[in-house]
Write a protein that holds these residues in place. Structure first.
Motif, short mmCIF file in Angstrom:
data_model
loop_
_atom_site.label_atom_id
_atom_site.label_comp_id
_atom_site.label_asym_id
_atom_site.label_seq_id
_atom_site.Cartn_x
_atom_site.Cartn_y
_atom_site.Cartn_z
N ALA A 6 0.87 -1.04 0.55
CA ALA A 6 -0.38 0.27 -0.02
C ALA A 6 0.72 1.53 -0.18
N SER A 7 0.60 1.80 -0.46
CA SER A 7 1.01 3.28 -0.75
C SER A 7 0.24 4.39 -1.22
N GLY A 8 0.94 5.85 -0.72
CA GLY A 8 0.05 7.04 -2.01
C GLY A 8 -0.68 7.56 -0.54
N GLY A 9 -0.26 7.66 0.59
CA GLY A 9 -0.64 7.70 1.95
C GLY A 9 -0.09 9.71 1.92
N SER A 21 -2.12 3.28 -4.12
CA SER A 21 -2.41 2.57 -4.53
C SER A 21 -1.90 1.06 -3.34
N CYS A 22 -2.81 -0.10 -4.13
CA CYS A 22 -2.35 -1.50 -3.66
C CYS A 22 -1.48 -2.15 -4.60
N ALA A 23 -0.12 -2.33 -4.34
CA ALA A 23 0.35 -3.02 -5.56
C ALA A 23 0.15 -4.68 -5.74
N VAL A 63 -17.64 6.74 3.82
CA VAL A 63 -17.06 6.94 2.74
C VAL A 63 -18.31 7.06 1.31
N LYS A 64 -19.14 6.46 0.98
CA LYS A 64 -19.36 6.73 -0.19
C LYS A 64 -20.10 8.36 -0.40
N GLY A 65 -19.48 7.68 -2.16
CA GLY A 65 -20.03 9.54 -2.39
C GLY A 65 -19.00 9.93 -2.28
N ARG A 66 -17.55 9.62 -2.01
CA ARG A 66 -16.18 10.29 -1.74
C ARG A 66 -15.48 9.48 -2.22
N PHE A 67 -15.23 8.36 -2.24
CA PHE A 67 -14.00 7.60 -2.58
C PHE A 67 -14.56 6.34 -3.29
N THR A 68 -13.78 6.09 -4.29
CA THR A 68 -13.24 5.65 -5.39
C THR A 68 -12.66 4.42 -5.90
N ILE A 69 -13.23 3.01 -5.36
CA ILE A 69 -12.14 2.07 -5.49
C ILE A 69 -12.02 1.71 -7.25
N SER A 70 -10.73 1.19 -7.63
CA SER A 70 -11.15 0.56 -9.26
C SER A 70 -9.71 -0.43 -9.04
N SER A 71 -9.31 -0.55 -10.00
CA SER A 71 -8.37 -1.59 -10.46
C SER A 71 -7.93 -1.67 -11.73
N SER A 73 -6.57 -4.78 -13.51
CA SER A 73 -5.29 -5.90 -13.33
C SER A 73 -3.99 -5.85 -14.61
N ALA A 74 -3.61 -5.38 -15.71
CA ALA A 74 -2.65 -5.63 -15.89
C ALA A 74 -1.46 -5.04 -14.93
N LYS A 75 -2.15 -3.90 -14.29
CA LYS A 75 -0.68 -3.64 -13.56
C LYS A 75 -0.46 -3.76 -11.92
N LYS A 76 -1.34 -5.08 -12.14
CA LYS A 76 -1.91 -5.83 -10.43
C LYS A 76 -2.02 -5.25 -9.46
N LYS A 77 -3.04 -4.13 -10.04
CA LYS A 77 -2.88 -2.83 -8.52
C LYS A 77 -4.84 -2.40 -8.81
N VAL A 78 -4.80 -1.82 -7.03
CA VAL A 78 -6.18 -1.61 -6.97
C VAL A 78 -5.78 -0.17 -6.11
N TYR A 79 -6.94 0.80 -6.63
CA TYR A 79 -6.27 2.22 -6.81
C TYR A 79 -7.60 2.72 -5.12
N LEU A 80 -7.29 3.91 -4.33
CA LEU A 80 -8.85 3.93 -4.20
C LEU A 80 -8.67 5.79 -4.12
N GLN A 81 -9.28 6.13 -4.53
CA GLN A 81 -9.57 8.16 -5.28
C GLN A 81 -10.30 8.74 -3.37
N MET A 82 -9.85 9.64 -2.86
CA MET A 82 -10.37 9.46 -1.96
C MET A 82 -10.25 10.79 -2.45
#
Length: 122
Positions: A6-9, A21-23, A63-71, A73-82
């Motif tokens: 996990a990174s980006g804090g 980001s979660c790699a 967090v609903k309406g403020r945070f968005t999760i996405s992934s 798969s090519a990079k094997k990463k999941v993101y949390l836009q806050m």
């Protein structure tokens, strides 16, 4: 060996934004749901968002309406836009992997990242 990184804090003012980001490595990325949890010292860890293997997402009410999760798969990463961060969002944020399905139940999760600190303060 399975690793979740996990990174980006960081430090951000109220109303600001961060993207975490979660790699993932060492696992079949397309077979795992990835969730974000957060924890404040002295409190239980809280599940806040998850994305499953079909791309379906879920969010805690806090967090609903403020945070968005996405992934990606090519990079094997999941993101949390806050966005529109609030002081109550201050916590250590963790990503975790669960085989196939989303939940906010910690024991379901097989693998955990090390956490990244998010501080929302003016």
């Amino acid at each position: 060996e399975v690793q979740l990184q996990a990174s980006g804090g960081g430090l951000v003012q109220p109303g600001g934004s961060l993207r975490l980001s979660c790699a993932a490595s060492g696992l079949s990325f397309d077979e795992y749901a990835i969730a974000w949890f957060r924890q404040v010292p002295g409190k239980e860890r809280e599940g806040i968002s998850c994305i499953d293997t079909d791309g379906r997402t879920s969010y805690a009410n806090s967090v609903k309406g403020r945070f968005t999760i996405s992934s990606d798969s090519a990079k094997k990463k999941v993101y949390l836009q806050m966005n529109n961060l609030k002081p109550m969002d201050t916590a250590v944020y963790y990503c975790a992997a669960d085989f196939l399905a989303c939940s906010f139940y910690e024991p379901d999760y097989d693998y955990w990242g090390q956490g990244t600190q998010v501080t929302v303060s003016s």
